[in-house]
Design an enzyme around this catalytic site. Structure first.
Site, PDB file in Angstrom:
ATOM      1  N   ASP A   1      -3.756  61.151 -22.164  1.00 28.16           N
ATOM      2  CA  ASP A   1      -4.515  61.828 -21.114  1.00 28.16           C
ATOM      3  C   ASP A   1      -5.472  60.893 -20.384  1.00 28.16           C
ATOM      4  O   ASP A   1      -6.539  61.307 -19.929  1.00 28.16           O
ATOM      5  CB  ASP A   1      -5.293  63.032 -21.690  1.00 28.16           C
ATOM      6  CG  ASP A   1      -4.356  64.012 -22.368  1.00 28.16           C
ATOM      7  OD1 ASP A   1      -3.218  64.165 -21.896  1.00 28.16           O
ATOM      8  OD2 ASP A   1      -4.767  64.622 -23.374  1.00 28.16           O
TER       9      ASP A   1
ATOM     10  N   LYS B   1      -2.370  58.689 -16.661  1.00 26.07           N
ATOM     11  CA  LYS B   1      -1.115  57.968 -16.372  1.00 26.07           C
ATOM     12  C   LYS B   1      -0.394  58.574 -15.176  1.00 26.07           C
ATOM     13  O   LYS B   1       0.124  57.867 -14.317  1.00 26.07           O
ATOM     14  CB  LYS B   1      -0.195  58.004 -17.612  1.00 26.07           C
ATOM     15  CG  LYS B   1      -0.775  57.262 -18.810  1.00 26.07           C
ATOM     16  CD  LYS B   1       0.132  57.373 -20.031  1.00 26.07           C
ATOM     17  CE  LYS B   1       0.183  58.760 -20.626  1.00 26.07           C
ATOM     18  NZ  LYS B   1      -1.053  59.245 -21.227  1.00 26.07           N
TER      19      LYS B   1
ATOM     20  N   GLY C   1       1.564  65.787 -20.694  1.00 27.15           N
ATOM     21  CA  GLY C   1       1.101  66.610 -19.574  1.00 27.15           C
ATOM     22  C   GLY C   1       0.452  65.667 -18.587  1.00 27.15           C
ATOM     23  O   GLY C   1      -0.599  65.100 -18.869  1.00 27.15           O
ATOM     24  N   HIS C   2       1.104  65.431 -17.469  1.00 24.01           N
ATOM     25  CA  HIS C   2       0.601  64.478 -16.487  1.00 24.01           C
ATOM     26  C   HIS C   2       0.189  65.238 -15.225  1.00 24.01           C
ATOM     27  O   HIS C   2       1.012  65.914 -14.608  1.00 24.01           O
ATOM     28  CB  HIS C   2       1.676  63.425 -16.172  1.00 24.01           C
ATOM     29  CG  HIS C   2       2.057  62.601 -17.382  1.00 24.01           C
ATOM     30  ND1 HIS C   2       3.049  61.667 -17.364  1.00 24.01           N
ATOM     31  CD2 HIS C   2       1.545  62.571 -18.636  1.00 24.01           C
ATOM     32  CE1 HIS C   2       3.141  61.100 -18.566  1.00 24.01           C
ATOM     33  NE2 HIS C   2       2.238  61.645 -19.355  1.00 24.01           N
TER      34      HIS C   2
ATOM     35  N   GLN D   1       2.013  59.756 -23.808  1.00 20.49           N
ATOM     36  CA  GLN D   1       1.118  59.525 -24.944  1.00 20.49           C
ATOM     37  C   GLN D   1       0.425  58.154 -24.784  1.00 20.49           C
ATOM     38  O   GLN D   1       0.171  57.761 -23.657  1.00 20.49           O
ATOM     39  CB  GLN D   1       1.863  59.640 -26.291  1.00 20.49           C
ATOM     40  CG  GLN D   1       2.309  61.059 -26.611  1.00 20.49           C
ATOM     41  CD  GLN D   1       3.618  61.437 -25.926  1.00 20.49           C
ATOM     42  OE1 GLN D   1       4.604  60.729 -26.002  1.00 20.49           O
ATOM     43  NE2 GLN D   1       3.639  62.570 -25.260  1.00 20.49           N
TER      44      GLN D   1
HETATM   45  P1  GDP Z   1      -2.069  61.642 -18.424  1.00 24.57           P
HETATM   46  O1  GDP Z   1      -1.492  62.481 -19.513  1.00 24.57           O
HETATM   47  O2  GDP Z   1      -2.395  60.267 -18.876  1.00 24.57           O
HETATM   48  O3  GDP Z   1      -1.232  61.654 -17.169  1.00 24.57           O
HETATM   49  O4  GDP Z   1      -3.470  62.312 -18.052  1.00 24.57           O
HETATM   50  P2  GDP Z   1      -3.737  63.884 -17.799  1.00 24.57           P
HETATM   51  O5  GDP Z   1      -3.170  64.249 -16.482  1.00 24.57           O
HETATM   52  O6  GDP Z   1      -3.340  64.676 -18.990  1.00 24.57           O
HETATM   53  O7  GDP Z   1      -5.322  63.904 -17.800  1.00 24.57           O
HETATM   54  C1  GDP Z   1      -6.071  63.167 -16.881  1.00 24.57           C
HETATM   55  C2  GDP Z   1      -6.947  64.129 -16.051  1.00 24.57           C
HETATM   56  O8  GDP Z   1      -7.929  63.399 -15.364  1.00 24.57           O
HETATM   57  C3  GDP Z   1      -6.159  64.887 -14.993  1.00 24.57           C
HETATM   58  O9  GDP Z   1      -6.715  66.158 -14.849  1.00 24.57           O
HETATM   59  C4  GDP Z   1      -6.387  64.040 -13.722  1.00 24.57           C
HETATM   60  O10 GDP Z   1      -6.328  64.818 -12.531  1.00 24.57           O
HETATM   61  C5  GDP Z   1      -7.800  63.567 -13.951  1.00 24.57           C
HETATM   62  N1  GDP Z   1      -8.127  62.249 -13.392  1.00 24.57           N
HETATM   63  C6  GDP Z   1      -7.333  61.141 -13.318  1.00 24.57           C
HETATM   64  N2  GDP Z   1      -8.047  60.104 -12.829  1.00 24.57           N
HETATM   65  C7  GDP Z   1      -9.296  60.552 -12.595  1.00 24.57           C
HETATM   66  C8  GDP Z   1     -10.514  59.947 -12.138  1.00 24.57           C
HETATM   67  O11 GDP Z   1     -10.576  58.752 -11.851  1.00 24.57           O
HETATM   68  N3  GDP Z   1     -11.612  60.748 -12.062  1.00 24.57           N
HETATM   69  C9  GDP Z   1     -11.588  62.062 -12.401  1.00 24.57           C
HETATM   70  N4  GDP Z   1     -12.713  62.763 -12.301  1.00 24.57           N
HETATM   71  N5  GDP Z   1     -10.475  62.667 -12.838  1.00 24.57           N
HETATM   72  C10 GDP Z   1      -9.346  61.925 -12.959  1.00 24.57           C
HETATM   73  P1  IMO Z   2       0.128  62.579 -22.426  1.00 24.89           P
HETATM   74  O1  IMO Z   2       1.422  61.915 -22.011  1.00 24.89           O
HETATM   75  C1  IMO Z   2      -2.651  63.583 -25.607  1.00 24.89           C
HETATM   76  C2  IMO Z   2      -0.932  64.332 -29.575  1.00 24.89           C
HETATM   77  C3  IMO Z   2      -1.065  65.731 -30.121  1.00 24.89           C
HETATM   78  C4  IMO Z   2      -1.153  65.416 -31.603  1.00 24.89           C
HETATM   79  C5  IMO Z   2      -0.190  64.258 -31.773  1.00 24.89           C
HETATM   80  C6  IMO Z   2       1.199  64.654 -32.256  1.00 24.89           C
HETATM   81  O2  IMO Z   2      -0.258  63.730 -21.585  1.00 24.89           O
HETATM   82  O3  IMO Z   2      -0.949  61.551 -22.579  1.00 24.89           O
HETATM   83  P2  IMO Z   2       3.255  65.815 -31.044  1.00 24.89           P
HETATM   84  O4  IMO Z   2       3.385  67.183 -30.439  1.00 24.89           O
HETATM   85  O5  IMO Z   2       3.531  64.702 -30.102  1.00 24.89           O
HETATM   86  O6  IMO Z   2       4.021  65.679 -32.338  1.00 24.89           O
HETATM   87  O7  IMO Z   2       1.706  65.725 -31.463  1.00 24.89           O
HETATM   88  O8  IMO Z   2      -0.088  63.653 -30.498  1.00 24.89           O
HETATM   89  N1  IMO Z   2      -0.304  64.232 -28.242  1.00 24.89           N
HETATM   90  C7  IMO Z   2      -0.973  63.989 -27.107  1.00 24.89           C
HETATM   91  N2  IMO Z   2      -2.299  63.854 -26.885  1.00 24.89           N
HETATM   92  N3  IMO Z   2      -1.782  63.429 -24.596  1.00 24.89           N
HETATM   93  C8  IMO Z   2      -0.452  63.520 -24.813  1.00 24.89           C
HETATM   94  O9  IMO Z   2       0.463  63.216 -23.870  1.00 24.89           O
HETATM   95  C9  IMO Z   2       0.007  63.862 -26.101  1.00 24.89           C
HETATM   96  N4  IMO Z   2       1.231  64.060 -26.657  1.00 24.89           N
HETATM   97  C10 IMO Z   2       1.026  64.281 -27.960  1.00 24.89           C
HETATM   98  O10 IMO Z   2      -2.221  66.366 -29.643  1.00 24.89           O
HETATM   99  O11 IMO Z   2      -2.449  64.962 -31.926  1.00 24.89           O
HETATM  100 MG    MG Z   3      -1.824  64.323 -20.454  1.00 18.66          MG
END
Ligand code: GDP
Ligand code: IMO
Ligand code: MG
Length: 429
Positions: free
Chosen positions: A13, A16, A40-41, A223
């Protein structure tokens, strides 16, 4: 021209999706190579927000998306996600999305086993997403998994289901969970087959052609390194290798095609699920980071645990993950903090460490060693050039570069696609 691989440098999270979307304008193809719909991106483009789990984030830019053999695919989740993004106006067809014919399928029994095992683990649960990721990868290495290509061969499906059910129903019954009926599963697979097969192909061949034609490929990790099944905080990890090397094996390409490796890291740190987190904050600062950063899991909605940036951990992630440049995201969330801490190492049972050792007890006992930097009173939110940043924010970024031993290539100052400062084009190598 070099390709670029993007991986998470913390516990997921990090942003990415946002970075892949931003860089996709310079790429021709975006490839997912591991993980599944545990990812979850989130992409914010003007007033539209896209939440992608299985689909490569480049689809939002209209770039060809490829789901590689290293990904575990829940057909139901994939079809539902395609419907969802189509309703948002995106085009997803077999012309814009290709799926490796040798990728593994996640079936409903994998989710059931994942969840039943988590219940059985009780307090020692991993905190998985409950989506069957671990059980599906287990079946892959146990050589009993159903693959995308099997959808074209009903007899193979039938035979494989016999072996799968012998294994899974025994386990599920032992855990007191409901077992699965072979005919119902077979019917389900045969119903998915005509919907999934039009996307299936040997993607390695298309990727090889693209490489030879000089196309730019962007590999989108899911991840993060600290969730890597080898290098992460085992057993509190996911079930795939999340390091950059997997981009090659997870898509059927040569190691050299991985190109420039970008690690994404938040300017602080978060984690969902259980497991060690040395710089975690249980105080008002941690709560403030969570509120301001809207730190709730994209997939499960769980609140994310928050803490200071752990430079020792990210340094380790860079070394084992192959990261050559860092993208620091969410620096705007640190705006207004009077002082900011950076973890520079650990104290474990009285001994100082510059890295997180592998032992489970040692990881749980790790106390961070902190360095404190002054915060800034101005704002970084939405800054689009280095010159707009407060001097202390620049010092913070520079100090992290030194500690992590990797340059910051991009800085993200807000969720929107354009809230981004480019310091060095990763496609230039
Ligand atoms: P990922 O799994 O690595 O793609 O990250 P996620 O999408 O799960 O979580 C990142 C969150 O931070 C999302 O809600 C993005 O919209 C938000 N985000 C990404 N870059 C920035 C930033 O520079 N500032 C802020 N405030 N939010 C950001
Ligand atoms: P993105 O791509 C954050 C975590 C779960 C748990 C562990 C194992 O959005 O960064 P799983 O269901 O993969 O067997 O769970 O990994 N986990 C993540 N945490 N971002 C993710 O994906 C994750 N995918 C799995 O919360 O701790
Ligand atoms: Mg994510």
């Amino acid at each position: 021209m070099a390709n670029v691989t993007i991986i998470g440098a913390q516990w997921g999270d990090e942003g990415k999706g946002k970075v892949v979307d931003w860089l996709a304008s310079r790429a021709d193809i975006v490839v997912r190579f591991q993980g599944g719909h545990n990812a979850g991106h989130t992409l914010v483009v003007g007033n539209q927000t896209y939440k992608l789990s299985l689909l490569p984030s480049g689809l939002v830019r209209g770039k060809l998306g490829i789901i590689g053999n290293g990904v575990v695919i829940d057909p139901q989740a994939l079809l539902a996600e395609i419907d969802r993004v189509r309703a948002q106006g995106l085009t997803v067809t077999p012309e814009t999305l290709r799926v490796a014919e040798n990728a593994i399928l996640i079936l409903p029994l994998h989710g059931a086993l994942d969840r039943a095992r988590e219940v059985a683990r009780g307090e020692r649960k991993i905190g998985t997403t409950g989506r069957g990721i671990g059980p599906a990868y287990e079946d892959k290495v146990a050589r009993r998994a159903i693959r995308v290509c099997d959808l074209a061969e009903p007899q193979v499906l039938s035979d494989k289901l016999d072996e799968l059910l012998l294994h899974h129903n025994t386990l599920l019954a032992g855990l007191g969970a409901e077992t699965f009926d072979k005919q119902a599963l077979l019917d389900q697979l045969l119903e998915w087959a005509p919907k999934i097969l039009p996307y299936a192909e040997p993607v390695w061949e298309r990727l090889d052609e693209a490489r030879r034609a000089g196309k730019r490929i962007l590999f989108e990790g899911a991840q993060a390194v600290m969730l890597d099944v080898d290098h992460g905080t085992y057993p509190f990890v996911t079930s795939s290798n999340t390091v950059a090397a997997t981009a090659a094996s997870g898509s059927g390409m040569a190691p050299a095609t991985v190109g420039f490796v970008l690690g994404i890291a938040k300017a602080y740190c978060t984690r969902v699920g259980s497991g060690p987190f040395p710089t975690e904050l249980h105080d008002d600062i941690g709560r403030k980071l969570g509120e301001r950063g809207q730190e709730f899991g994209t997939v499960t909605g769980r609140p994310r645990r928050c803490g200071w940036f752990d430079a020792a951990m990210v340094r380790q992630a860079c070394k084992v993950g192959g990261i050559q440049g860092l993208v620091m995201t969410k620096i705007d969330i640190l705006d207004g903090f009077p002082e900011i801490k950076i973890g520079t190492g650990y104290r474990i049972n009285g001994r100082a460490y510059s890295y997180l050792p592998a032992g489970q007890m040692a990881q749980a006992a790790a106390e961070p060693i902190y360095e404190t930097l002054p915060g800034w009173s101005g704002t970084t939110r939405g800054a689009r050039s280095w010159g707009e940043l407060p001097a202390e924010a620049i010092k913070y970024v520079r100090r992290i570069e030194e500690l992590v031993e990797a340059p910051v290539t991009l800085l993200s100052t807000g969720p929107d696609r354009d809230d981004t400062i480019l310091m060095r084009d990763p496609f230039e190598g």
